[in-house]
Design a protein around this motif. Sequence first.
Motif, PDB file in Angstrom:
ATOM      1  N   TYR A   5      -3.024  10.577   0.043  1.00  0.00           N
ATOM      2  CA  TYR A   5      -2.349   9.128  -1.084  1.00  0.00           C
ATOM      3  C   TYR A   5      -2.869   8.212  -0.989  1.00  0.00           C
ATOM      4  CZ  TYR A   5       2.027  12.259   1.111  1.00  0.00           C
ATOM      5  OH  TYR A   5       3.171  13.129   1.580  1.00  0.00           O
ATOM      6  N   ASN A   6      -4.324   8.323  -0.900  1.00  0.00           N
ATOM      7  CA  ASN A   6      -5.292   7.525  -0.809  1.00  0.00           C
ATOM      8  C   ASN A   6      -6.941   8.197  -1.403  1.00  0.00           C
ATOM      9  OD1 ASN A   6      -5.905   4.961  -1.566  1.00  0.00           O
ATOM     10  ND2 ASN A   6      -6.851   3.804   0.621  1.00  0.00           N
ATOM     11  N   ASN A   7      -6.368   9.312  -2.281  1.00  0.00           N
ATOM     12  CA  ASN A   7      -7.846   9.748  -2.047  1.00  0.00           C
ATOM     13  C   ASN A   7      -8.920   9.365  -3.204  1.00  0.00           C
ATOM     14  OD1 ASN A   7      -9.836  12.562  -1.996  1.00  0.00           O
ATOM     15  ND2 ASN A   7      -8.401  13.354  -1.274  1.00  0.00           N
ATOM     16  N   ARG A   8      -9.790   9.074  -2.857  1.00  0.00           N
ATOM     17  CA  ARG A   8     -10.582   8.837  -4.166  1.00  0.00           C
ATOM     18  C   ARG A   8     -11.278   9.256  -5.037  1.00  0.00           C
ATOM     19  NH1 ARG A   8     -14.279   3.464  -1.089  1.00  0.00           N
ATOM     20  NH2 ARG A   8     -12.142   2.153  -0.631  1.00  0.00           N
ATOM     21  N   VAL A   9     -11.551  10.633  -4.091  1.00  0.00           N
ATOM     22  CA  VAL A   9     -11.972  11.870  -4.100  1.00  0.00           C
ATOM     23  C   VAL A   9     -10.605  12.377  -5.126  1.00  0.00           C
ATOM     24  CG1 VAL A   9     -13.356  13.858  -4.341  1.00  0.00           C
ATOM     25  CG2 VAL A   9     -14.326  11.648  -3.217  1.00  0.00           C
ATOM     26  N   LEU A  10     -10.038  12.839  -4.754  1.00  0.00           N
ATOM     27  CA  LEU A  10      -8.378  13.877  -5.386  1.00  0.00           C
ATOM     28  C   LEU A  10      -7.618  12.599  -5.917  1.00  0.00           C
ATOM     29  CD1 LEU A  10      -9.565  16.965  -2.576  1.00  0.00           C
ATOM     30  CD2 LEU A  10     -10.180  16.879  -4.930  1.00  0.00           C
ATOM     31  N   PRO A  11      -7.635  12.372  -6.738  1.00  0.00           N
ATOM     32  CA  PRO A  11      -6.602  11.260  -6.493  1.00  0.00           C
ATOM     33  C   PRO A  11      -5.192  12.061  -7.123  1.00  0.00           C
ATOM     34  CG  PRO A  11      -8.086  11.173  -8.739  1.00  0.00           C
ATOM     35  CD  PRO A  11      -8.543  11.703  -7.747  1.00  0.00           C
ATOM     36  N   ASP A  12      -5.320  12.917  -7.742  1.00  0.00           N
ATOM     37  CA  ASP A  12      -3.544  13.398  -8.684  1.00  0.00           C
ATOM     38  C   ASP A  12      -2.601  13.252  -7.882  1.00  0.00           C
ATOM     39  OD1 ASP A  12      -5.716  14.365 -10.022  1.00  0.00           O
ATOM     40  OD2 ASP A  12      -5.331  16.766 -10.204  1.00  0.00           O
ATOM     41  N   TYR A  13      -2.844  13.069  -6.111  1.00  0.00           N
ATOM     42  CA  TYR A  13      -1.012  12.611  -5.584  1.00  0.00           C
ATOM     43  C   TYR A  13      -1.393  11.731  -4.949  1.00  0.00           C
ATOM     44  CZ  TYR A  13      -0.897  17.979  -6.322  1.00  0.00           C
ATOM     45  OH  TYR A  13      -0.891  19.430  -6.652  1.00  0.00           O
ATOM     46  N   ASN A  14      -2.409  11.017  -4.831  1.00  0.00           N
ATOM     47  CA  ASN A  14      -2.402   8.778  -5.068  1.00  0.00           C
ATOM     48  C   ASN A  14      -0.786   8.442  -4.576  1.00  0.00           C
ATOM     49  OD1 ASN A  14      -5.149   9.654  -3.627  1.00  0.00           O
ATOM     50  ND2 ASN A  14      -5.833   8.094  -4.760  1.00  0.00           N
ATOM     51  N   LEU A  15      -0.949   8.048  -4.406  1.00  0.00           N
ATOM     52  CA  LEU A  15       0.304   6.890  -4.641  1.00  0.00           C
ATOM     53  C   LEU A  15       0.272   5.244  -4.742  1.00  0.00           C
ATOM     54  CD1 LEU A  15       2.948   7.628  -1.170  1.00  0.00           C
ATOM     55  CD2 LEU A  15       3.037   8.856  -4.501  1.00  0.00           C
ATOM     56  N   GLU A  16       1.216   4.493  -5.494  1.00  0.00           N
ATOM     57  CA  GLU A  16       0.428   3.215  -5.116  1.00  0.00           C
ATOM     58  C   GLU A  16       0.571   3.084  -4.009  1.00  0.00           C
ATOM     59  OE1 GLU A  16       1.468  -0.764  -7.962  1.00  0.00           O
ATOM     60  OE2 GLU A  16       2.483   0.577  -7.746  1.00  0.00           O
ATOM     61  N   ILE A  17      -0.701   1.718  -3.666  1.00  0.00           N
ATOM     62  CA  ILE A  17      -0.583   0.822  -2.281  1.00  0.00           C
ATOM     63  C   ILE A  17      -1.474  -0.198  -2.215  1.00  0.00           C
ATOM     64  CG2 ILE A  17      -1.679   0.894  -0.124  1.00  0.00           C
ATOM     65  CD1 ILE A  17      -2.088   4.204  -0.011  1.00  0.00           C
ATOM     66  N   ILE A  18      -0.298  -0.743  -2.335  1.00  0.00           N
ATOM     67  CA  ILE A  18      -0.696  -2.893  -1.998  1.00  0.00           C
ATOM     68  C   ILE A  18      -0.658  -3.421  -0.462  1.00  0.00           C
ATOM     69  CG2 ILE A  18       0.052  -4.643  -3.072  1.00  0.00           C
ATOM     70  CD1 ILE A  18       1.515  -3.644  -4.808  1.00  0.00           C
ATOM     71  N   ARG A  19      -2.019  -3.607  -0.617  1.00  0.00           N
ATOM     72  CA  ARG A  19      -2.307  -5.000   1.216  1.00  0.00           C
ATOM     73  C   ARG A  19      -1.720  -6.318   0.293  1.00  0.00           C
ATOM     74  NH1 ARG A  19      -4.492  -1.526   4.531  1.00  0.00           N
ATOM     75  NH2 ARG A  19      -6.200   0.174   4.253  1.00  0.00           N
ATOM     76  N   TYR A  20      -1.185  -6.661   1.772  1.00  0.00           N
ATOM     77  CA  TYR A  20      -0.448  -7.213   1.802  1.00  0.00           C
ATOM     78  C   TYR A  20      -1.086  -8.423   3.104  1.00  0.00           C
ATOM     79  CZ  TYR A  20       2.742  -6.391   4.640  1.00  0.00           C
ATOM     80  OH  TYR A  20       3.962  -6.178   5.754  1.00  0.00           O
ATOM     81  N   TYR A  21      -0.567  -9.638   3.281  1.00  0.00           N
ATOM     82  CA  TYR A  21      -1.612 -10.015   4.575  1.00  0.00           C
ATOM     83  C   TYR A  21      -0.065 -10.848   5.159  1.00  0.00           C
ATOM     84  CZ  TYR A  21      -5.474  -9.069   1.545  1.00  0.00           C
ATOM     85  OH  TYR A  21      -6.701  -8.792   0.967  1.00  0.00           O
ATOM     86  N   PRO A  22       0.436 -10.325   5.815  1.00  0.00           N
ATOM     87  CA  PRO A  22       1.535 -11.382   7.107  1.00  0.00           C
ATOM     88  C   PRO A  22       1.222 -11.995   8.089  1.00  0.00           C
ATOM     89  CG  PRO A  22       1.108  -8.907   7.431  1.00  0.00           C
ATOM     90  CD  PRO A  22      -0.196  -9.265   7.233  1.00  0.00           C
ATOM     91  N   GLY A  23       1.737 -12.439   8.602  1.00  0.00           N
ATOM     92  CA  GLY A  23       1.982 -12.999   9.928  1.00  0.00           C
ATOM     93  C   GLY A  23       2.161 -11.887  10.849  1.00  0.00           C
ATOM     94  N   THR A  24       1.701 -12.894  11.741  1.00  0.00           N
ATOM     95  CA  THR A  24       2.534 -11.192  13.288  1.00  0.00           C
ATOM     96  C   THR A  24       2.391 -12.036  14.317  1.00  0.00           C
ATOM     97  OG1 THR A  24      -0.340 -11.683  14.163  1.00  0.00           O
ATOM     98  CG2 THR A  24       0.257 -10.073  12.487  1.00  0.00           C
ATOM     99  N   TYR A  25       3.754 -11.216  15.503  1.00  0.00           N
ATOM    100  CA  TYR A  25       3.622 -11.976  16.781  1.00  0.00           C
ATOM    101  C   TYR A  25       3.690 -10.662  17.229  1.00  0.00           C
ATOM    102  CZ  TYR A  25       8.598 -10.371  15.153  1.00  0.00           C
ATOM    103  OH  TYR A  25       9.638  -9.820  14.869  1.00  0.00           O
ATOM    104  N   SER A  26       3.426 -11.146  18.602  1.00  0.00           N
ATOM    105  CA  SER A  26       4.046  -9.637  19.612  1.00  0.00           C
ATOM    106  C   SER A  26       5.509  -9.758  20.305  1.00  0.00           C
ATOM    107  CB  SER A  26       2.800  -9.713  20.331  1.00  0.00           C
ATOM    108  OG  SER A  26       1.603  -9.482  20.186  1.00  0.00           O
ATOM    109  N   TYR A  27       6.092  -8.494  20.114  1.00  0.00           N
ATOM    110  CA  TYR A  27       7.234  -7.822  20.430  1.00  0.00           C
ATOM    111  C   TYR A  27       7.043  -7.516  22.559  1.00  0.00           C
ATOM    112  CZ  TYR A  27      12.188  -5.670  21.025  1.00  0.00           C
ATOM    113  OH  TYR A  27      12.607  -5.500  21.669  1.00  0.00           O
TER     114      TYR A  27
END
Length: 372
Positions: free
Chosen positions: A144-166
């Motif tokens: 889904y994030n293939n630069r060579v064969l993009p026909d089946y790629n999905l929209e992917i958005i990166r974001y910058y969250p805070g994190t904590y351990s559970y």
Amino acid sequence: MSEDLSYFKLKETINNPLRIFFLCGSHFNTGDQDRTDKRIVLKEYIESLNPNYKCLILEENFLFRRDTRKLNYNDINMRSLKIIELLTSLMSDKVIIFHECISTAAEIGLFSSDKIISDKMVILAPDIYSAEEDVISGFINLSYNNRVLPDYNLEIIRYYPGTYSYEISDNSNKRHTYFANNVLGENLKSKLSSTLEVNHSCIKIEKQNKYNTFNNDISKYSVSKEELNVTLTIEHLVAMLISLFTIEELKRKLREPINNVEDRIKIKKNVLFKAISTLKVTFRKFIERTISSNNQTLRYNKINISVACANITFSQAVSYFIYVMYGINLIDINYSNKKLVITNQLDQISAEYTDLIVSPVDGGIAEVLKIE
């Protein structure tokens, strides 16, 4: 607007339609007030953009057991989470997945197998350094994030969250993410701006012939062996069902109270059953009049209505439509009066669909009735 002999237009454009955003994710956090669940934060942001934007989070509204507030999937004979999630995604305009775990990876695989759904999908993936791992890796990256064969790629958005351990155990911790201060960052808002924009809806129902194949954007009807067969896309079915809420006679029937029930759970179940049954009967009448009004020479003894989706019946789709309307707060239940509540907002939204309804007037001439 009175029901009388009203029917649907075979072709119409809805300029400001209801837009449903299906928000998916892993663990749904309802107990930590300092870190509101990411889906709730995103829901509040999306719904602030447009009064016709509504977000649906399944965990907020539905269960597989009896509950005084949430709806029970079993009551409408939906016992497979796979079918539930597929139907929800088909009824939604966008499917937004916070991908962080095995469960969300499974959802991505499930949804991406259907072209109609994959075109709606948006994956929100945490930045690799924030999460200390790259969740877009291996199979997901190649598929889904293939630069060579993009026909089946999905929209992917990166974001910058805070994190904590559970803490799971003395020897195991799991990392969770959240939005700092419970707000979306400006960078994510900017990336989402074009994604959240959705255009008008075009409704078109045309006669099927033996030479054309089913188009996912167009609904079809045909007559064979004295049976009228109508196949509707989910999008068209939802639009038509919403337009019925402009019919005053139907709304009066839907608001009629039920009797001889006192238990809160039974009140909820019976009120929704009545709404679903009433909507199915009315819809079938409208479809029959719609086809007959445009093809008066057609003769048939039986009508079959189906949806253009494998394994989902017309009955399931209408039943789940009522659940979705409840889940996005456009209908409710008045337990004191034991009846369905149609909200003012649903009245306002359905008014945008008025042009989809045609009503015969003086001399049998049909015209589109508009709400001033």
